[in-house]
Design a protein around this motif. Sequence first.
Motif, mmCIF file in Angstrom:
data_model
loop_
_atom_site.group_PDB
_atom_site.id
_atom_site.type_symbol
_atom_site.label_atom_id
_atom_site.label_comp_id
_atom_site.label_asym_id
_atom_site.label_seq_id
_atom_site.Cartn_x
_atom_site.Cartn_y
_atom_site.Cartn_z
ATOM 1 N N SER A 148 13.936 -11.230 -65.184
ATOM 2 C CA SER A 148 15.368 -11.553 -65.162
ATOM 3 C C SER A 148 16.244 -10.417 -65.707
ATOM 4 N N GLU A 149 15.774 -9.754 -66.767
ATOM 5 C CA GLU A 149 16.573 -8.669 -67.358
ATOM 6 C C GLU A 149 16.697 -7.498 -66.371
ATOM 7 N N HIS A 150 15.575 -7.181 -65.726
ATOM 8 C CA HIS A 150 15.571 -6.030 -64.817
ATOM 9 C C HIS A 150 16.316 -6.340 -63.537
ATOM 10 N N SER A 151 16.275 -7.601 -63.128
ATOM 11 C CA SER A 151 17.081 -8.004 -61.988
ATOM 12 C C SER A 151 18.562 -7.881 -62.351
ATOM 13 N N ILE A 243 23.825 -13.717 -70.811
ATOM 14 C CA ILE A 243 23.932 -12.344 -70.309
ATOM 15 C C ILE A 243 22.500 -11.850 -70.139
ATOM 16 N N HIS A 244 22.078 -11.629 -68.908
ATOM 17 C CA HIS A 244 20.656 -11.342 -68.685
ATOM 18 C C HIS A 244 20.292 -9.876 -68.898
ATOM 19 N N ALA A 256 27.490 -6.286 -66.466
ATOM 20 C CA ALA A 256 26.359 -7.164 -66.768
ATOM 21 C C ALA A 256 26.209 -8.229 -65.697
ATOM 22 N N GLN A 257 25.063 -8.879 -65.662
ATOM 23 C CA GLN A 257 24.906 -10.060 -64.807
ATOM 24 C C GLN A 257 24.686 -11.256 -65.733
#
Length: 380
Positions: A148-151, A243-244, A256-257
């Motif tokens: 999820s973080e890298h996406s 905030i992923h 951010a996503q």
Amino acid sequence: MKKIAILGSTGSIGTQTLAVVREQKDIKVTAVAAGSNTVLLEEQIREFKPKLAAVWEEEKAKDLRVRTADLDVKIVSGMEGLLEAAAEQEAEMVVTAVVGMLGIRPTVAAILAGKQIALANKETLVTAGHIIMPLAKENNVRILPVDSEHSAIFQSLQGEDENEIHKIILTASGGPFRGKTKEELAHISPADALKHPNWSMGRKITVDSSTLVNKGLEVIEAKWLFDVRPEQIQVTVHPQSVIHSAVEWKDGAVIAQLGTPDMRLPIQYALYYPKRRTLSGKRLNFTELGTLTFEDADTDTFRGLDLAYEALRRGGNAPAVFNAANEKAVAMFLDEKISFLTIPKIIEECMEESVFLENPDIEQILWTKDTVDQYIESRW
Ligand code: NDP
Ligand code: MG
């Protein structure tokens, strides 16, 4: 119709990938692979009708062949079977969702067969990123992050081809033991460590989240995916997991996503990239959320994160040692053979004692894992 193969189809990421496939209705699953859960695998074969299914043990494969005799599916087994599933002819994309360094060889096989990779299996990039990334480039293969973080970082990079990343802000939930002292962690049981506050995941990654080793693995994963230096990656604990992750640019802008914690979103984004699709489920509501909080990670109590940065700085097979030691230590912790706080101790000792290899090939990376396993077995 897009065609995909899923390695680890019965796991947390695997089943959520199939949930996306079920909801979207325009992806065909041509191959699946699992370890030993043939009950669920049979259900998946009946529902998604892949041509090929891999099971680890030949005994289980034999049994599954009998049970699926009424279907047009080939059942294979062992590493050979897993490699066959990874390179299944019709698939355009392979979702790598097995756990651990077991994923290295099938990922290489999929890349050599020209498949796009939706990568969940971070341990492969952590230990063999220096081989996987150039190999993917040579074979015109895109590695799409599922983590999820890298996406989130990947989504934040869209439209920024002209710009160089200034900094990556990798968010961490902090896990179930955030705020606890070492004394309080001394008697943590596997059941305690398996309760994650925000995400429901497989056992190994849930323990990794509780030790912050997962964030360490993600720092190394980010280095390979986004070609940044260790000092450009900043970990920030953000317990709400809204905030992923984010990217900071040189003018100070931060992109951010955000979203509710739901792995189907990064999975679906990887499957359909660059297109977005409708996704069922809860939406983010800022006023309902109220407050988002941030803090630094407690790296004294949770040693795993600093050890990962150290492994990344050393390079060579050091990340493989870090990861292999963790895989073994987590398995022993889950078997109640070692305590929770022994996990980082084992990693640190293996990093001190292991033979350093500057530029290991795949065989040497797998040799590193075997050597680390043997060392740990002889010591603990
Ligand atoms: P799970 O433990 O839930 O699933 C693992 C999958 O791998 C299962 O399908 C399992 O089959 C299969 N498997 C195990 N051994 C073998 C084998 N020898 N051959 C073939 N398949 C095998 O793990 P997760 O889904 O949680 O994690 C998968 C990967 O994704 C990990 O690298 C993790 O770090 C990463 N990831 C996971 C996230 C999550 O939310 N879960 C988030 C980000 C990354 P069986 O069921 O039969 O044992
Ligand atoms: Mg993650």
